[in-house]
Design a protein around this motif. Structure first.
Motif, PDB file in Angstrom:
ATOM      1  N   PRO A  99       0.760  -1.202   0.075  1.00 15.68           N
ATOM      2  CA  PRO A  99       0.120   0.048  -0.106  1.00 15.68           C
ATOM      3  C   PRO A  99       0.939   1.255  -0.053  1.00 15.68           C
ATOM      4  CG  PRO A  99       0.070  -0.944   2.225  1.00 15.68           C
ATOM      5  CD  PRO A  99       0.707  -2.079   1.102  1.00 15.68           C
ATOM      6  N   THR A 100       0.318   2.405  -0.713  1.00  9.86           N
ATOM      7  CA  THR A 100       1.093   3.538  -0.588  1.00  9.86           C
ATOM      8  C   THR A 100       0.798   4.477   0.840  1.00  9.86           C
ATOM      9  OG1 THR A 100      -0.983   4.617  -1.621  1.00  9.86           O
ATOM     10  CG2 THR A 100       0.839   3.772  -2.978  1.00  9.86           C
ATOM     11  N   PRO A 101       1.633   5.432   1.135  1.00  8.27           N
ATOM     12  CA  PRO A 101       1.671   5.993   2.585  1.00  8.27           C
ATOM     13  C   PRO A 101       0.312   6.478   2.815  1.00  8.27           C
ATOM     14  CG  PRO A 101       3.616   6.643   1.213  1.00  8.27           C
ATOM     15  CD  PRO A 101       2.913   5.893   0.162  1.00  8.27           C
ATOM     16  N   MET A 102      -0.565   7.069   1.880  1.00  9.36           N
ATOM     17  CA  MET A 102      -1.691   7.918   2.366  1.00  9.36           C
ATOM     18  C   MET A 102      -2.598   7.035   3.039  1.00  9.36           C
ATOM     19  SD  MET A 102      -0.897  10.905   2.128  1.00  9.36           S
ATOM     20  CE  MET A 102      -2.227  11.450   2.788  1.00  9.36           C
ATOM     21  N   ASP A 110       6.930  -2.251   1.484  1.00 10.71           N
ATOM     22  CA  ASP A 110       6.443  -2.075   2.915  1.00 10.71           C
ATOM     23  C   ASP A 110       6.890  -1.212   3.805  1.00 10.71           C
ATOM     24  OD1 ASP A 110       4.437  -3.738   1.677  1.00 10.71           O
ATOM     25  OD2 ASP A 110       4.759  -5.418   3.101  1.00 10.71           O
ATOM     26  N   VAL A 111       8.291  -1.513   4.117  1.00  8.96           N
ATOM     27  CA  VAL A 111       8.916  -0.787   5.201  1.00  8.96           C
ATOM     28  C   VAL A 111       9.159   0.560   4.759  1.00  8.96           C
ATOM     29  CG1 VAL A 111      11.427  -0.634   5.985  1.00  8.96           C
ATOM     30  CG2 VAL A 111      10.236  -2.876   5.857  1.00  8.96           C
ATOM     31  N   LEU A 112       9.430   1.016   3.342  1.00  4.36           N
ATOM     32  CA  LEU A 112       9.432   2.362   2.725  1.00  4.36           C
ATOM     33  C   LEU A 112       8.084   3.100   3.271  1.00  4.36           C
ATOM     34  CD1 LEU A 112      11.756   2.198  -0.281  1.00  4.36           C
ATOM     35  CD2 LEU A 112      12.213   3.200   2.005  1.00  4.36           C
ATOM     36  N   GLU A 153       7.202   3.590   6.658  1.00  3.35           N
ATOM     37  CA  GLU A 153       8.064   4.691   7.331  1.00  3.35           C
ATOM     38  C   GLU A 153       7.792   6.096   6.813  1.00  3.35           C
ATOM     39  OE1 GLU A 153      12.376   2.563   7.895  1.00  3.35           O
ATOM     40  OE2 GLU A 153      12.065   3.986   6.198  1.00  3.35           O
ATOM     41  N   THR A 154       7.430   5.979   5.512  1.00  2.00           N
ATOM     42  CA  THR A 154       6.941   7.611   5.273  1.00  2.00           C
ATOM     43  C   THR A 154       5.500   7.879   5.958  1.00  2.00           C
ATOM     44  OG1 THR A 154       7.954   6.934   3.054  1.00  2.00           O
ATOM     45  CG2 THR A 154       6.203   8.892   3.104  1.00  2.00           C
ATOM     46  N   ALA A 155       4.444   6.919   5.849  1.00  2.00           N
ATOM     47  CA  ALA A 155       3.271   7.208   6.516  1.00  2.00           C
ATOM     48  C   ALA A 155       3.489   7.547   8.091  1.00  2.00           C
ATOM     49  CB  ALA A 155       2.346   6.104   6.275  1.00  2.00           C
TER      50      ALA A 155
END
Lengths: 333, 333
Positions: free
Chosen positions: B82-85, B110-112, B115-117
């Motif tokens: 899934p993307t951060p949003m 997923d980890v990236l 983290e961004t989220a």
């Protein structure tokens, strides 16, 4: 044949050994004669519930032994009826002095063997009644059946009759509840690809890449027709029409909707089918009162789905909601 | 490709619509951004738990949203992070004022994205911690992973950390419990046949009729080696050796043994594997304290199995036993 098994003749016994070990708090397994019963033994004064049939439909039936559902289950060889002696053993293991109800799926071998076992158990002093489940609307007679087949609706009969027995209903009352559920439940399924019986070593039937078996039985028996694969919504429409028009279910009815996987179908596909089936209930003015989604009455690794609809009333809903503690269904405890 | 789906781009949304309808008493679904959260909203004063990842592993993760487990789950497209949003949306939906723990399977995307989220949610005032699950002993790095992959052990992290949050542990304590479970859990799987990603339209990999992928990942990633199919006991011996020697588990340890189906494997085969795995524990003097058998971390309709072993202590056992009420795991309520 690619399967995680050892020697083919050991499949059922080894499955039961693992099952007994994993769920030792709930069940125990007898190997000779072969049956599964509650770990604590029969509940004195409670009507006992026994079901069974060929293996290969797991978790049916052994997965439904436990508080609020079955007292014992009799697994035959894969897709093969158990013989009378293990059914007698299970019946005695379920006998708490208030009689025993046999819940039998309508296949000729099962019906005969359960009848013989009931006679033998009666001769030994156990009162036995039987209800024969025949919820499959697909075909009138079939490969192993005179009359309609018993399929996924059996789980609902076992759960609701089990709750009636647990609350203290007598044998006549539990039998009447089981008959009532069977009278108000309808099912139908379809297959995209067959499972492989270990003894046979090859898939039970062959379908073209764009073909499905519409109305398939849980042993891969032929259904109504072979048709081209269609989108899930179109196939769900076909199943729901056959089911809803059969009872028939009517506007204002409250129902339990059960979407069942045949063993090799991802859960996502079951929910896609559930989504459309629930929409159809909305369109017909039927209230979705309870839901069940899972691969509970399987056909080894067959890819496919069945839909079951049960007409509820307040009593059946309360019995459905009552506590259950089995390997495959658990709530309220 | 034979699947019970409609248009390929709608698979995840339609699955979630069916899921929301079937389990409306437990979960609700947001489509934009896309996440699943508890029907009752965040629990004030409780640490929130959020997990997520690509779809196709159902019931993971959305099936574990509910009392005693997750507060929200974020399903990406099939096998796609899934993307951060949406992760931010889920994080806020899980935030009851006591902070949020992200439980992330160790895949690079997923980890990236988690983290961004977490950074974005922190900027909006939510305290976020993360635990990265990496229980798969099969390979060090893999197709989508630096370091070990996160696989079926994730369910145990989610259940036990969820119980810790439910009993009122603060964010540091819940994070510590999750890290502890991840540190004591080891898994490994194998595949007999691949699943088919809807967008791809064909199986993710091909195996000869007598060949298996030993150490396969839950996206069908390569494992340690392709070997000839062996009897279930021999394959179980291989998996258990790899798992038990890794931690290592030792005589006197108490464990939870989890045999997980990959989606297209009949339950009977899971129990046959469980049976041998439990025997191996006996042989090594390791106590089988708790059991779990089911297809809970799947790879669409992949045929195969994974084994997970978690070293227990009294606290972890009590948290495992604590009530849970989710679509896919339910007891004690």
């Amino acid at each position: 044949m690619k399967k995680l098994i050892n020697d083919v003749p050991d499949v059922v016994d080894e499955t039961l050994d693992g099952f007994a070990r994993a769920h030792a708090d709930i069940v125990m397994v007898s190997h000779d004669p072969r049956f599964v019963s509650r770990a604590g033994g029969p509940v004195q004064g409670k009507v006992g519930l026994v079901s069974g049939g060929g293996s290969g439909h797991e978790p049916l039936h052994a997965g439904f032994v436990g508080l609020g559902m079955l007292d014992a289950a009799v697994p035959g060889e894969v897709f093969t009826s158990p013989t009378p002696m293990p059914i007698v053993g299970a019946t005695k293991a379920a006998d708490g002095g208030a009689g025993v109800l046999h819940i039998v799926k309508n296949y000729t071998g099962d019906v005969l063997n359960f009848e013989t076992a009931a006679d033998l158990a009666a001769a030994e002093g156990t009162t036995v009644r039987a209800v024969v489940v025949n919820d499959d609307v697909a075909v009138q007679d079939s490969l192993y059946t005179a009359g309609r087949r018993g399929v996924a609706g059996t789980v609902l009969v076992e759960k609701i009759a089990g709750a009636a027995a647990e609350r203290g209903d007598d044998l006549d009352a539990v039998t009447a509840i089981a008959e009532k559920v069977n009278g108000q439940v309808r099912s139908m399924g379809l297959a995209l690809a067959a499972g492989t019986v270990p003894h046979a070593g090859e898939p039970g039937f062959e379908l073209a890449d764009d073909e499905i078996e519409f109305g398939v039985g849980i042993h891969g028996e032929p259904g109504r027709e072979r048709i081209k694969l269609e989108p899930a919504d179109a196939l769900t429409d076909r199943l729901m029409s056959a089911i809803l028009d059969d009872l028939p279910f009517a506007s204002g009815d409250k129902v339990l909707l059960f979407v069942n996987g045949m063993g090799g179908t991802p859960q996502s596909e079951l929910y896609i089918v559930f989504r459309r089936a629930a929409e159809i209930l909305d369109e017909r003015g039927i209230t979705l009162e309870r839901s069940l989604v899972g691969s509970l009455v399987t056909s080894l690794e067959m890819q496919g789905v069945s839909i079951t609809v049960l007409k509820l009333d307040d009593e059946l809903t309360a019995l459905w909601d009552a506590p259950v503690n089995t390997p495959a269904l658990r709530w309220g405890v």
